[in-house]
Design a protein around this motif. Structure first.
Motif, PDB file in Angstrom:
ATOM      1  N   ASP A  79       0.880  -1.426  -0.032  1.00 13.10           N
ATOM      2  CA  ASP A  79       0.116   0.048   0.005  1.00 13.10           C
ATOM      3  C   ASP A  79       0.934   1.263   0.070  1.00 13.10           C
ATOM      4  N   ASP A  80       0.227   2.143   0.426  1.00 15.63           N
ATOM      5  CA  ASP A  80       1.293   3.529   0.305  1.00 15.63           C
ATOM      6  C   ASP A  80       2.063   3.463   1.239  1.00 15.63           C
ATOM      7  N   ARG A  81       2.095   2.607   2.268  1.00 15.52           N
ATOM      8  CA  ARG A  81       2.916   2.649   3.422  1.00 15.52           C
ATOM      9  C   ARG A  81       3.902   1.583   3.577  1.00 15.52           C
ATOM     10  N   PHE A  82       3.581   0.564   3.150  1.00 13.39           N
ATOM     11  CA  PHE A  82       4.501  -0.700   3.371  1.00 13.39           C
ATOM     12  C   PHE A  82       4.866  -1.333   1.978  1.00 13.39           C
ATOM     13  N   VAL A  83       6.112  -2.008   1.900  1.00 16.57           N
ATOM     14  CA  VAL A  83       6.544  -2.537   0.562  1.00 16.57           C
ATOM     15  C   VAL A  83       6.887  -3.981   0.939  1.00 16.57           C
ATOM     16  N   SER A  84       7.242  -4.885   0.283  1.00 15.04           N
ATOM     17  CA  SER A  84       7.869  -6.333   0.514  1.00 15.04           C
ATOM     18  C   SER A  84       9.211  -6.177  -0.048  1.00 15.04           C
ATOM     19  N   LEU A  85      10.239  -6.648   0.732  1.00 15.41           N
ATOM     20  CA  LEU A  85      11.638  -6.589   0.289  1.00 15.41           C
ATOM     21  C   LEU A  85      12.089  -7.957   0.157  1.00 15.41           C
ATOM     22  N   ALA A  86      13.111  -8.261  -0.724  1.00 14.89           N
ATOM     23  CA  ALA A  86      13.972  -9.536  -0.562  1.00 14.89           C
ATOM     24  C   ALA A  86      15.003  -9.263  -1.416  1.00 14.89           C
ATOM     25  N   LYS A 109      19.568 -13.526   2.046  1.00 15.15           N
ATOM     26  CA  LYS A 109      18.843 -14.076   3.472  1.00 15.15           C
ATOM     27  C   LYS A 109      17.518 -13.846   3.421  1.00 15.15           C
ATOM     28  N   ARG A 110      17.008 -13.158   2.594  1.00 14.92           N
ATOM     29  CA  ARG A 110      15.660 -12.994   2.313  1.00 14.92           C
ATOM     30  C   ARG A 110      15.019 -13.432   1.019  1.00 14.92           C
ATOM     31  N   LYS A 111      14.593 -14.403   0.826  1.00 15.95           N
ATOM     32  CA  LYS A 111      14.331 -15.095  -0.482  1.00 15.95           C
ATOM     33  C   LYS A 111      12.868 -14.654  -0.853  1.00 15.95           C
ATOM     34  N   TYR A 112      12.583 -14.818  -2.011  1.00 16.55           N
ATOM     35  CA  TYR A 112      11.530 -14.323  -2.616  1.00 16.55           C
ATOM     36  C   TYR A 112      10.302 -14.681  -1.950  1.00 16.55           C
ATOM     37  N   ASP A 113      10.167 -15.955  -1.748  1.00 18.20           N
ATOM     38  CA  ASP A 113       9.005 -16.470  -0.950  1.00 18.20           C
ATOM     39  C   ASP A 113       8.740 -16.298   0.302  1.00 18.20           C
ATOM     40  N   ARG A 114       9.793 -15.583   1.222  1.00 25.00           N
ATOM     41  CA  ARG A 114       9.581 -14.929   2.406  1.00 25.00           C
ATOM     42  C   ARG A 114      10.135 -13.515   2.591  1.00 25.00           C
ATOM     43  N   PRO A 115       9.561 -12.642   1.865  1.00 24.91           N
ATOM     44  CA  PRO A 115       9.919 -11.328   1.789  1.00 24.91           C
ATOM     45  C   PRO A 115       9.708 -10.584   3.190  1.00 24.91           C
ATOM     46  N   ARG A 167       6.633 -13.403 -10.508  1.00 25.00           N
ATOM     47  CA  ARG A 167       7.660 -14.147  -9.829  1.00 25.00           C
ATOM     48  C   ARG A 167       8.951 -13.302  -9.965  1.00 25.00           C
ATOM     49  N   VAL A 168      10.003 -13.748  -9.349  1.00 29.31           N
ATOM     50  CA  VAL A 168      11.119 -13.381  -9.774  1.00 29.31           C
ATOM     51  C   VAL A 168      12.300 -14.258  -8.947  1.00 29.31           C
ATOM     52  N   SER A 169      13.250 -14.870  -9.825  1.00 27.47           N
ATOM     53  CA  SER A 169      14.365 -15.734  -9.249  1.00 27.47           C
ATOM     54  C   SER A 169      15.264 -15.168  -8.113  1.00 27.47           C
ATOM     55  N   ASN A 170      15.574 -15.947  -7.163  1.00 33.61           N
ATOM     56  CA  ASN A 170      16.552 -15.504  -6.119  1.00 33.61           C
ATOM     57  C   ASN A 170      17.864 -15.013  -6.815  1.00 33.61           C
ATOM     58  N   GLY A 171      18.147 -15.689  -7.774  1.00 33.46           N
ATOM     59  CA  GLY A 171      19.539 -15.372  -8.471  1.00 33.46           C
ATOM     60  C   GLY A 171      19.407 -13.891  -9.356  1.00 33.46           C
ATOM     61  N   LYS A 172      18.229 -13.648  -9.558  1.00 31.06           N
ATOM     62  CA  LYS A 172      18.209 -12.203 -10.423  1.00 31.06           C
ATOM     63  C   LYS A 172      17.889 -11.287  -9.289  1.00 31.06           C
ATOM     64  N   LEU A 173      17.273 -11.488  -8.006  1.00 29.31           N
ATOM     65  CA  LEU A 173      17.657 -10.587  -6.933  1.00 29.31           C
ATOM     66  C   LEU A 173      19.138 -10.409  -6.550  1.00 29.31           C
ATOM     67  N   ARG A 174      19.742 -11.459  -6.175  1.00 28.35           N
ATOM     68  CA  ARG A 174      21.185 -11.242  -6.033  1.00 28.35           C
ATOM     69  C   ARG A 174      22.034 -10.607  -7.266  1.00 28.35           C
ATOM     70  N   PHE A 175      21.886 -10.998  -8.352  1.00 26.44           N
ATOM     71  CA  PHE A 175      22.585 -10.122  -9.588  1.00 26.44           C
ATOM     72  C   PHE A 175      22.259  -9.003  -9.563  1.00 26.44           C
ATOM     73  N   ALA A 176      20.824  -8.351  -9.234  1.00 26.74           N
ATOM     74  CA  ALA A 176      20.747  -7.103  -9.441  1.00 26.74           C
ATOM     75  C   ALA A 176      21.303  -6.200  -8.327  1.00 26.74           C
ATOM     76  N   ILE A 177      21.370  -6.758  -7.025  1.00 28.78           N
ATOM     77  CA  ILE A 177      22.124  -6.068  -5.889  1.00 28.78           C
ATOM     78  C   ILE A 177      23.492  -5.928  -6.214  1.00 28.78           C
ATOM     79  N   ALA A 178      24.144  -7.262  -6.732  1.00 25.87           N
ATOM     80  CA  ALA A 178      25.444  -7.057  -7.032  1.00 25.87           C
ATOM     81  C   ALA A 178      26.015  -6.133  -8.153  1.00 25.87           C
ATOM     82  N   LYS A 179      25.079  -5.976  -9.173  1.00 23.51           N
ATOM     83  CA  LYS A 179      25.449  -5.048 -10.118  1.00 23.51           C
ATOM     84  C   LYS A 179      25.509  -3.678  -9.579  1.00 23.51           C
TER      85      LYS A 179
END
Length: 106
Positions: free
Chosen positions: A33-40, A44-50, A77-89
């Motif tokens: 909503d306008d106050r909360f987001v889900s992060l992964a 440590k924080r996988k896509y299925d447990r944001p 959906r997004v893979s955990n590998g893509k999340l790690r890659f985005a942060i590393a990039k």
């Protein structure tokens, strides 16, 4: 968000400013909503447990991962590998800019 007071976007890299994971980076994978987001972060924080996080406790960066954003919009959906890659990039770009002497909020 604390730095630019805008609503975070899907696929945006953010820095956590409050809580146990303070000063770590994560990717916005859902806007609740306008106050909360889900992060992964894909590690440590996988896509299925944001992590549900208040937008006042994160600081946005100008970097939005197009791979993560497109995957979320197309398949919900997004893979955990893509999340790690985005942060590393993002981390490698910030380190490269800092080595050149450019000033960024890190």
């Amino acid at each position: 968000m604390t730095e630019d007071n805008t609503v975070p976007q899907l696929g945006q890299i953010v820095r956590i400013t409050k809580g146990r994971e303070q000063n770590q980076y994560a990717v916005v994978i859902n806007i609740l909503d306008d106050r909360f987001v889900s992060l992964a972060d894909g590690e440590k924080r996988k896509y299925d447990r944001p992590k549900r996080k208040n937008v006042n406790h994160i600081a946005g960066t100008p970097f939005i991962s197009s791979e993560v954003r497109n995957s979320l919009l197309e398949t919900n959906r997004v893979s955990n590998g893509k999340l790690r890659f985005a942060i590393a990039k993002y981390a490698s770009e910030v380190v490269t800019d800092l080595e050149r002497g450019d000033e960024h909020d890190v």
